[in-house]
Design a protein around this motif. Structure first.
Motif, PDB file in Angstrom:
ATOM      1  N   ILE A 148     -26.264 -36.059   5.499  1.00 18.37           N
ATOM      2  CA  ILE A 148     -26.992 -36.249   6.579  1.00 18.37           C
ATOM      3  C   ILE A 148     -26.215 -36.032   7.850  1.00 18.37           C
ATOM      4  N   THR A 149     -25.426 -36.806   8.106  1.00 18.78           N
ATOM      5  CA  THR A 149     -25.359 -36.879   9.807  1.00 18.78           C
ATOM      6  C   THR A 149     -24.079 -36.249   9.643  1.00 18.78           C
ATOM      7  N   PHE A 150     -22.897 -36.759   8.133  1.00 21.25           N
ATOM      8  CA  PHE A 150     -21.601 -36.012   8.778  1.00 21.25           C
ATOM      9  C   PHE A 150     -21.113 -34.641   7.746  1.00 21.25           C
ATOM     10  N   GLY A 151     -21.763 -34.503   7.198  1.00 18.30           N
ATOM     11  CA  GLY A 151     -21.572 -33.239   6.089  1.00 18.30           C
ATOM     12  C   GLY A 151     -21.396 -31.689   7.146  1.00 18.30           C
ATOM     13  N   VAL A 152     -21.819 -31.889   8.272  1.00 16.45           N
ATOM     14  CA  VAL A 152     -20.721 -30.280   8.667  1.00 16.45           C
ATOM     15  C   VAL A 152     -19.865 -31.188   9.486  1.00 16.45           C
ATOM     16  N   SER A 153     -18.951 -31.562   9.532  1.00 20.95           N
ATOM     17  CA  SER A 153     -17.767 -32.310  10.008  1.00 20.95           C
ATOM     18  C   SER A 153     -17.661 -32.463   8.986  1.00 20.95           C
ATOM     19  N   ILE A 154     -17.780 -32.913   7.893  1.00 19.63           N
ATOM     20  CA  ILE A 154     -16.615 -33.435   6.590  1.00 19.63           C
ATOM     21  C   ILE A 154     -16.104 -32.122   6.042  1.00 19.63           C
ATOM     22  N   TYR A 155     -16.966 -31.155   5.682  1.00 16.72           N
ATOM     23  CA  TYR A 155     -16.865 -30.303   5.067  1.00 16.72           C
ATOM     24  C   TYR A 155     -15.804 -29.214   6.487  1.00 16.72           C
ATOM     25  N   SER A 156     -16.579 -29.081   7.724  1.00 17.79           N
ATOM     26  CA  SER A 156     -14.996 -28.375   8.762  1.00 17.79           C
ATOM     27  C   SER A 156     -13.864 -29.116   8.410  1.00 17.79           C
ATOM     28  N   ASP A 157     -13.647 -30.248   7.863  1.00 19.13           N
ATOM     29  CA  ASP A 157     -12.480 -30.988   8.357  1.00 19.13           C
ATOM     30  C   ASP A 157     -11.806 -30.402   7.086  1.00 19.13           C
ATOM     31  N   ILE A 158     -12.255 -30.373   5.747  1.00 18.82           N
ATOM     32  CA  ILE A 158     -12.045 -30.046   4.489  1.00 18.82           C
ATOM     33  C   ILE A 158     -11.536 -28.533   4.449  1.00 18.82           C
ATOM     34  N   LYS A 159     -12.564 -27.390   5.410  1.00 14.97           N
ATOM     35  CA  LYS A 159     -11.603 -26.360   5.431  1.00 14.97           C
ATOM     36  C   LYS A 159     -10.528 -26.640   6.159  1.00 14.97           C
ATOM     37  N   GLU A 160     -10.643 -27.500   6.870  1.00 18.58           N
ATOM     38  CA  GLU A 160      -9.479 -27.163   8.232  1.00 18.58           C
ATOM     39  C   GLU A 160      -7.908 -28.112   7.196  1.00 18.58           C
ATOM     40  N   GLY A 161      -8.197 -27.901   6.472  1.00 14.95           N
ATOM     41  CA  GLY A 161      -6.937 -28.944   5.507  1.00 14.95           C
ATOM     42  C   GLY A 161      -6.625 -30.062   5.271  1.00 14.95           C
ATOM     43  N   LYS A 162      -7.199 -30.703   6.454  1.00 17.15           N
ATOM     44  CA  LYS A 162      -6.904 -32.161   6.710  1.00 17.15           C
ATOM     45  C   LYS A 162      -7.773 -33.250   5.479  1.00 17.15           C
ATOM     46  N   ASP A 176     -19.568 -30.556  16.598  1.00 20.28           N
ATOM     47  CA  ASP A 176     -18.158 -30.056  14.955  1.00 20.28           C
ATOM     48  C   ASP A 176     -18.788 -28.267  15.383  1.00 20.28           C
ATOM     49  N   ASN A 177     -17.245 -28.231  14.515  1.00 18.20           N
ATOM     50  CA  ASN A 177     -17.319 -25.919  14.827  1.00 18.20           C
ATOM     51  C   ASN A 177     -18.287 -25.840  12.751  1.00 18.20           C
ATOM     52  N   TYR A 178     -19.441 -24.762  13.069  1.00 19.32           N
ATOM     53  CA  TYR A 178     -20.032 -24.474  12.455  1.00 19.32           C
ATOM     54  C   TYR A 178     -20.261 -22.981  11.397  1.00 19.32           C
ATOM     55  N   GLU A 179     -20.431 -22.680  11.166  1.00 21.66           N
ATOM     56  CA  GLU A 179     -20.681 -21.595  10.278  1.00 21.66           C
ATOM     57  C   GLU A 179     -21.242 -20.873   8.781  1.00 21.66           C
ATOM     58  N   GLU A 180     -22.415 -20.179   9.510  1.00 22.86           N
ATOM     59  CA  GLU A 180     -22.964 -19.666   7.956  1.00 22.86           C
ATOM     60  C   GLU A 180     -22.803 -20.250   7.053  1.00 22.86           C
ATOM     61  N   ASN A 206     -31.440 -27.119  10.351  1.00 23.68           N
ATOM     62  CA  ASN A 206     -30.787 -27.138  11.798  1.00 23.68           C
ATOM     63  C   ASN A 206     -28.815 -28.055  11.425  1.00 23.68           C
ATOM     64  N   PRO A 207     -28.189 -27.434  10.375  1.00 20.94           N
ATOM     65  CA  PRO A 207     -26.871 -28.043   9.865  1.00 20.94           C
ATOM     66  C   PRO A 207     -26.102 -27.952  10.965  1.00 20.94           C
ATOM     67  N   ARG A 208     -25.807 -29.822  11.261  1.00 18.30           N
ATOM     68  CA  ARG A 208     -25.159 -29.999  12.523  1.00 18.30           C
ATOM     69  C   ARG A 208     -23.951 -31.297  12.299  1.00 18.30           C
ATOM     70  N   SER A 209     -23.583 -31.455  13.359  1.00 19.38           N
ATOM     71  CA  SER A 209     -22.732 -33.059  13.205  1.00 19.38           C
ATOM     72  C   SER A 209     -22.278 -32.990  14.316  1.00 19.38           C
TER      73      SER A 209
END
Length: 240
Positions: A46-60, A189-193, A233-236
């Protein structure tokens, strides 16, 4: 004499190389790690989903620390489950959601503190443990302004550790349950479609009804409005 100079030069070069290596390792190890302190199962989506996925995509390397057992939800009584059954069901939902976001379940660390009774001191001790384990990591949890007791205590603990110099990098996330104070600067946090199918899959992990396999749709039964808001409204968002 020439041999002695050569030997001394070799030793000095070796020592310089060793010290440089030690300095480099100590200052770069775990710098690509992110530790999330999550009070309850479903908060991570709910709160961190976009942040977590963005971090994963960045290789963290994303480390998820589940702070409480999630046993206090009123949904448990409606479902007629024991505490153990309910906690296990919530954990199944979380594991499915984290998998959808790309998190290695080997990086999920359960603390099992009592839901609704989380203290600042408990979270501080956990943060110290992970700060020692991952010395250059980023640390993320809820805002200390959050009206939910467990959320705000996690945020206050992280704030305390930041001010004490135990950690160097902290972000405080703002859930959909409250509006942040006007005086704080809010970041997103960064969000892309292309993220959306993964965020949606994580969200729907909390709406699976298959009692034979221990899935009761607990997340959506508990806070459907927050999941709906996320899907619309996906966002973190966070503050520092």
């Amino acid at each position: 004499m020439k041999k002695i100079y050569v030997l001394i030069s070799f030793i000095l070069i070796f020592l310089f190389g060793y010290l440089f290596y030690e300095h480099y390792v100590n200052n770069t190890e775990h710098e690509n790690y992110v530790v999330y302190y999550i009070p309850h199962q479903d908060d991570e989506v709910i709160t961190f989903g976009v942040s977590i996925y963005s971090d994963i995509k960045e290789g963290k390397s994303v480390q998820i620390v589940l702070l409480t057992d999630g046993s206090a939800s009123k949904v448990r009584e409606k479902l007629g489950l024991t505490i153990d059954e309910f906690v296990n069901a919530r954990n199944r939902e979380m594991e499915l959601a984290l998998t959808a976001l790309g998190v290695d379940l080997g990086n999920l660390h359960r603390q099992n503190f009592k839901d609704g009774e989380l203290t600042v001191k408990q979270v501080e001790n956990v943060i110290k443990e992970f700060a020692k384990k991952f010395p250059n990591a980023e640390h993320k949890t809820f805002s200390y302004y959050d009206p939910h007791h467990d959320h705000s205590n996690a945020g206050q603990a992280l704030r305390n550790m930041l001010e004490a110099g135990i950690i160097k990098n902290a972000s405080f996330y703002i859930g959909p349950n409250f509006m942040p104070p006007d005086h704080i600067e809010v970041f997103m946090d960064n969000y892309e479609e292309t993220f959306y199918p993964f965020i949606l899959a994580a969200s729907r992990s909390y709406n699976i009804l298959d009692e034979s396999k221990g899935f009761y749709g607990i997340g959506w039964k508990s806070v459907p409005q927050y999941f709906e808001f996320l899907e619309e409204n996906p966002r973190s968002i966070y503050h520092k």
